[in-house]
Structure formats: structure tokens, C-alpha cells
Design an enzyme around this catalytic site. Structure first.
Site, PDB file in Angstrom:
ATOM      1  N   GLY A 189       0.775  -1.242   0.000  1.00 53.35           N
ATOM      2  CA  GLY A 189       0.000   0.000   0.000  1.00 53.35           C
ATOM      3  C   GLY A 189       0.804   1.289   0.000  1.00 53.35           C
TER       4      GLY A 189
ATOM      5  CG  ASN B 125       1.898   3.082  -5.756  1.00 55.41           C
ATOM      6  OD1 ASN B 125       2.264   4.060  -6.400  1.00 55.41           O
ATOM      7  ND2 ASN B 125       2.574   1.936  -5.751  1.00 55.41           N
TER       8      ASN B 125
ATOM      9  CG  MET C 282      -1.484  -8.673  -5.733  1.00 54.50           C
ATOM     10  SD  MET C 282      -0.481  -7.901  -7.030  1.00 54.50           S
ATOM     11  CE  MET C 282       0.444  -9.339  -7.583  1.00 54.50           C
ATOM     12  NE  ARG C 283      -8.509 -11.814  -5.163  1.00 52.86           N
ATOM     13  CZ  ARG C 283      -8.281 -13.116  -5.172  1.00 52.86           C
ATOM     14  NH1 ARG C 283      -8.466 -13.810  -6.281  1.00 52.86           N
ATOM     15  NH2 ARG C 283      -7.868 -13.739  -4.087  1.00 52.86           N
TER      16      ARG C 283
ATOM     17  CG  ASN D  60      -2.814  -1.402 -12.991  1.00 52.32           C
ATOM     18  OD1 ASN D  60      -2.750  -1.483 -11.763  1.00 52.32           O
ATOM     19  ND2 ASN D  60      -2.063  -2.161 -13.777  1.00 52.32           N
TER      20      ASN D  60
ATOM     21  CG  HIS E 268       2.863  -2.738 -15.029  1.00 55.69           C
ATOM     22  ND1 HIS E 268       2.549  -3.925 -14.389  1.00 55.69           N
ATOM     23  CD2 HIS E 268       3.936  -3.001 -15.810  1.00 55.69           C
ATOM     24  CE1 HIS E 268       3.395  -4.869 -14.790  1.00 55.69           C
ATOM     25  NE2 HIS E 268       4.244  -4.331 -15.655  1.00 55.69           N
TER      26      HIS E 268
HETATM   27  C1  GRF Z   1       3.560  -1.257  -7.431  1.00 52.51           C
HETATM   28  O1  GRF Z   1       4.865  -1.504  -7.876  1.00 52.51           O
HETATM   29  C2  GRF Z   1       2.624  -1.129  -8.588  1.00 52.51           C
HETATM   30  O2  GRF Z   1       3.226  -0.618  -9.737  1.00 52.51           O
HETATM   31  C3  GRF Z   1       2.190  -2.552  -8.839  1.00 52.51           C
HETATM   32  O3  GRF Z   1       2.077  -3.118  -7.560  1.00 52.51           O
HETATM   33  C4  GRF Z   1       2.995  -2.466  -6.673  1.00 52.51           C
HETATM   34  C5  GRF Z   1       2.207  -2.056  -5.454  1.00 52.51           C
HETATM   35  O4  GRF Z   1       3.052  -1.550  -4.458  1.00 52.51           O
HETATM   36  N1  GRF Z   1       0.956  -2.605  -9.585  1.00 52.51           N
HETATM   37  P1  GRF Z   1       2.428  -0.898  -3.157  1.00 52.51           P
HETATM   38  O5  GRF Z   1       1.513  -1.969  -2.521  1.00 52.51           O
HETATM   39  O6  GRF Z   1       1.643   0.311  -3.556  1.00 52.51           O
HETATM   40  O7  GRF Z   1       3.578  -0.570  -2.251  1.00 52.51           O
END
Ligand code: GRF
Length: 201
Positions: free
Chosen positions: A11, A13, A89-90, A106, A108
Site C-alpha cells: 500500500g 501507492n 492482485m486480481r 492501474n 505498473h
Molecule cells: C507497485 O509496484 C505497482 O506498480 C504494482 O504493484 C505495486 C504495489 O506496491 N501494480 P504498493 O503496494 O503500492 O507498495
């Protein structure tokens, strides 16, 4: 703009987005977290930031359709304008994506279309690439695919390890995702077919 952040894990982000909202850089009405993992760190981050949490465990439902229907039901009263996937993750079903057409984004950790999938940072290192990056994109029915909103390049140094590269990529993510969400909230992102146009970033 009412925002739902979907996350399953750490989390970081999520926290970067919440920080931008608290600092007034993103104007958001309702903000909530949708999480599918009861012990994910992102839930503790949400509680600390006093953000509401909708916890929906996939194991509690016979199939993906029921799982997603439960999420949709619980989101209904919030009138969500944007869903930001942040380490969720889905894969969302085509039906779900169509329901929130052009309202799901999203982030990435690569320059898509390079290095799709859940080991994008390691894959870039293993490929001895000279650079990788971060992409924010609209979500369509394919994994790590859909019209690109913002991308930033991250150089890979010879001495980089997975840890050092991850650290740099995450710090780029923590700026780029709030920026994309701010642009969306200000109505500055227009999508025509598969083409994204950004006005006055
Ligand atoms: C990030 O690297 C994002 O790009 C990918 O999943 C990761 C999530 O990281 N989709 P966090 O849980 O926000 O630390």
C-alpha cells in the site's frame, strides 16, 4: 470526484495518493479502500489515515462473478467516479471493466508494453535492460494493457540490485500516480477510442 483505491498488499501507492489528497493536491470527495486480503498492510495504512475499508475476500464466494458483484454492491452508495488499482492482485472480469468503462486505472512498474506481469522489475533486471519505468494506464480486458495515460522512464544502472531498482521505481510511482489521479479529477484526461489526450498537465 469520489475515489476507490483497490489494493491487496503493502500500500505505498495508496499512502502516496492519500497524502496528495490530504495536502489538497487532489480534490476528492469520498475516498475508500477496497481490499481482498484481511492481513494486508494497506488496511493498517487506511485505518491510520481514517479511510474507510471495504474488505471482500475472494474465498468467501463461489466464483469471481459473485465476488465482483459483492464489490459492486458495496460501492454503489459511494457513486465512485474513479477506481485506482494500486497493487490489486486480481484480474477484473470483462463485465466489471465494462461497468466502469474508462473509469479504472492501474499503475505498473515498467514501460508497458514491455515487462507485463507481476515480476516486472525483476524481469527488466534479468533482461539486462538499460532502462525500465512506470506506466499509468486505463484498464481494459487484458492484463497490464489499455490506453496509456502517463509514463516515466527509470534508468537501470550496472550496479542496481532488485532492492535499489525497486526503491527508485517506487519513488517515481509515488509521484506519477497522484499526478494522473489529479489530472483525472480535474477533467483533463480525455479518452477517444484508445487514444488518451491530456490538456494543460
Ligand atoms: C507497485 O509496484 C505497482 O506498480 C504494482 O504493484 C505495486 C504495489 O506496491 N501494480 P504498493 O503496494 O503500492 O507498495
Amino acid at each position: 470526484m469520489n475515489l476507490a483505491i483497490f489494493a491487496s498488499g503493502n500500500g505505498s501507492n495508496f499512502s502516496a495518493i492519500i497524502k496528495a489528497i490530504k495536502k489538497g493536491r487532489i480534490k476528492a470527495g469520498s475516498v475508500l479502500l477496497v481490499c481482498d486480503k484481511p492481513d494486508a498492510r494497506v488496511i493498517r495504512r487506511a485505518q491510520k489515515a481514517k479511510v474507510g475499508v471495504i474488505l471482500v475476500r475472494r474465498e468467501d464466494f463461489a466464483g469471481r462473478a459473485d465476488f465482483e458483484a459483492a464489490i459492486i454492491r458495496r460501492l454503489k452508495s459511494y457513486k465512485i467516479d474513479l477506481i485506482a488499482l494500486a497493487g490489486f492482485m486480481r484480474m477484473l472480469s470483462p463485465d466489471f471493466v465494462r461497468k466502469y468503462c474508462n473509469r479504472i486505472i492501474n499503475i505498473h512498474p515498467s514501460l508497458l508494453p514491455a515487462f507485463k506481469g507481476s515480476h516486472a522489475i525483476k524481469d527488466a533486471l534479468d533482461a539486462a535492460a538499460h532502462f525500465t519505468g512506470v506506466t499509468v494506464h486505463f484498464v481494459d480486458e487484458e492484463m497490464d494493457h489499455g490506453p496509456v495515460i502517463l509514463q516515466r522512464e527509470v534508468r537501470i544502472a550496472k550496479k542496481d540490485t532488485l532492492v535499489s531498482l525497486e526503491k527508485r521505481i517506487h519513488s517515481v510511482e509515488h509521484k506519477l500516480y497522484p499526478q494522473a489521479i489529479r489530472l483525472f479529477s480535474e477533467g483533463k484526461i480525455k479518452i477517444k477510442g484508445r487514444k488518451v489526450e491530456i490538456s494543460n498537465p
